[in-house]
Scaffold this motif. Structure first.
Motif, short mmCIF file in Angstrom:
data_model
loop_
_atom_site.label_atom_id
_atom_site.label_comp_id
_atom_site.label_asym_id
_atom_site.label_seq_id
_atom_site.Cartn_x
_atom_site.Cartn_y
_atom_site.Cartn_z
N LYS A 147 0.30 12.63 9.69
CA LYS A 147 -1.17 12.53 10.11
C LYS A 147 -1.54 11.96 8.84
O LYS A 147 -0.99 11.33 8.17
N PRO A 148 -3.46 12.14 8.94
CA PRO A 148 -3.78 11.01 7.27
C PRO A 148 -3.07 11.80 5.97
O PRO A 148 -3.05 12.90 6.26
N GLY A 149 -2.74 10.83 5.64
CA GLY A 149 -2.17 11.23 3.54
C GLY A 149 -3.38 10.64 2.38
O GLY A 149 -4.63 10.16 3.27
N LYS A 150 -3.30 10.53 1.60
CA LYS A 150 -4.09 10.32 0.24
C LYS A 150 -3.23 8.69 0.50
O LYS A 150 -2.36 8.95 -0.58
N THR A 151 -4.08 7.49 -0.07
CA THR A 151 -3.91 6.08 -0.51
C THR A 151 -3.67 6.30 -1.98
O THR A 151 -4.61 6.82 -2.73
N LEU A 152 -2.46 6.46 -2.63
CA LEU A 152 -2.41 6.34 -3.86
C LEU A 152 -2.38 4.83 -4.45
O LEU A 152 -2.77 5.19 -6.20
N LYS A 153 -2.21 3.69 -4.11
CA LYS A 153 -2.24 2.78 -4.54
C LYS A 153 -2.12 1.33 -3.86
O LYS A 153 -1.57 1.57 -2.99
N VAL A 155 0.85 -1.20 0.02
CA VAL A 155 -0.31 -0.34 0.01
C VAL A 155 1.21 1.03 0.18
O VAL A 155 2.13 1.32 0.97
N ILE A 156 0.64 2.67 -0.82
CA ILE A 156 0.90 3.47 -1.41
C ILE A 156 0.93 4.41 0.03
O ILE A 156 -0.57 4.46 -0.99
N ILE A 157 0.88 5.53 0.30
CA ILE A 157 0.41 6.42 1.07
C ILE A 157 1.26 7.95 0.48
O ILE A 157 2.54 7.54 0.82
N GLU A 158 0.78 8.98 0.52
CA GLU A 158 1.56 10.66 -0.02
C GLU A 158 0.24 11.22 1.62
O GLU A 158 -0.30 11.65 1.86
N PHE A 159 1.63 11.72 1.93
CA PHE A 159 1.80 12.53 3.48
C PHE A 159 1.78 14.08 2.32
O PHE A 159 2.75 14.13 1.99
N ASP A 160 0.96 14.90 3.19
CA ASP A 160 1.87 16.33 2.59
C ASP A 160 1.66 16.99 4.05
O ASP A 160 1.26 17.94 4.40
N ILE A 161 3.54 17.02 4.13
CA ILE A 161 3.61 17.03 5.38
C ILE A 161 5.46 17.49 4.73
O ILE A 161 6.09 16.67 4.20
N GLU A 162 5.97 17.81 5.81
CA GLU A 162 7.57 18.40 5.74
C GLU A 162 8.44 17.48 6.53
O GLU A 162 9.40 16.69 6.36
#
Length: 161
Positions: free
Chosen positions: A147-153, A134-141
């Motif tokens: 914090k919760p991110g977006k599941t990409l794949k 499972v690949i998840i992208e996070f809008d964090i530095e």
């Protein structure tokens, strides 16, 4: 932006009378790990760090993925805290990753993997199967600000057969 590639270890064997930590992979596990990792190669550009549970089955799974993805073995770190089933240690290990790491790959165990993707991803997954990715992208530095991110794949063996 940070990207996390979470991988549950491949199917392990109960054939031998071994401590759980030392269980090897079944032949189906080896086949599935090869299948998923070769497909994953089409979806990944770079990996900055690989963190893997020190259990035998996760180490063997990681070896297959690392080989098929052409990842430099010097990027691999083993962490006993990832021999975790609740998910508390998994979250802590990720939060402690250096901020210079943008693309992180983690090999671990269930229930921790499934709990993590359902807590931090946008796609509910009933159960991440063995060899599942499972690949998840996070809008964090900073990883510490996880914090919760977006599941990409998600890539599961059953979807590739």
């Amino acid at each position: 932006m940070k990207k996390l590639i979470l991988i549950r270890h491949a199917k392990s064997s109960w054939e031998f009378n071994l401590d759980d930590h030392e269980r090897p992979l079944k032949s189906r596990g080896i086949t599935d790990a090869n299948l998923v990792s070769k497909e994953l190669a089409y979806h990944l550009k770079t990996i900055d760090l690989v963190i893997c549970s020190d259990a035998q089955r996760t180490k063997l799974t990681a070896e297959i993925f690392i080989s098929n993805l052409g990842i430099d073995k010097n990027l691999v770190k083993f962490n006993a805290d990832l021999y975790d089933f609740s998910g508390e240690n998994l979250v802590q290990v990720i939060k402690n990753v250096q901020d210079s790491i943008s693309n992180l790959m983690v090999f671990g165990h269930n229930h921790a993997i499934t709990a993590f993707v359902n807590t931090f991803g946008t796609k509910y997954i009933d159960n991440v199967p063995t060899s599942g990715v499972v690949i998840i992208e996070f809008d964090i530095e900073n990883w510490s600000a996880l914090k919760p991110g977006k599941t990409l794949k998600s890539l599961f063996p059953r979807d590739l057969k």
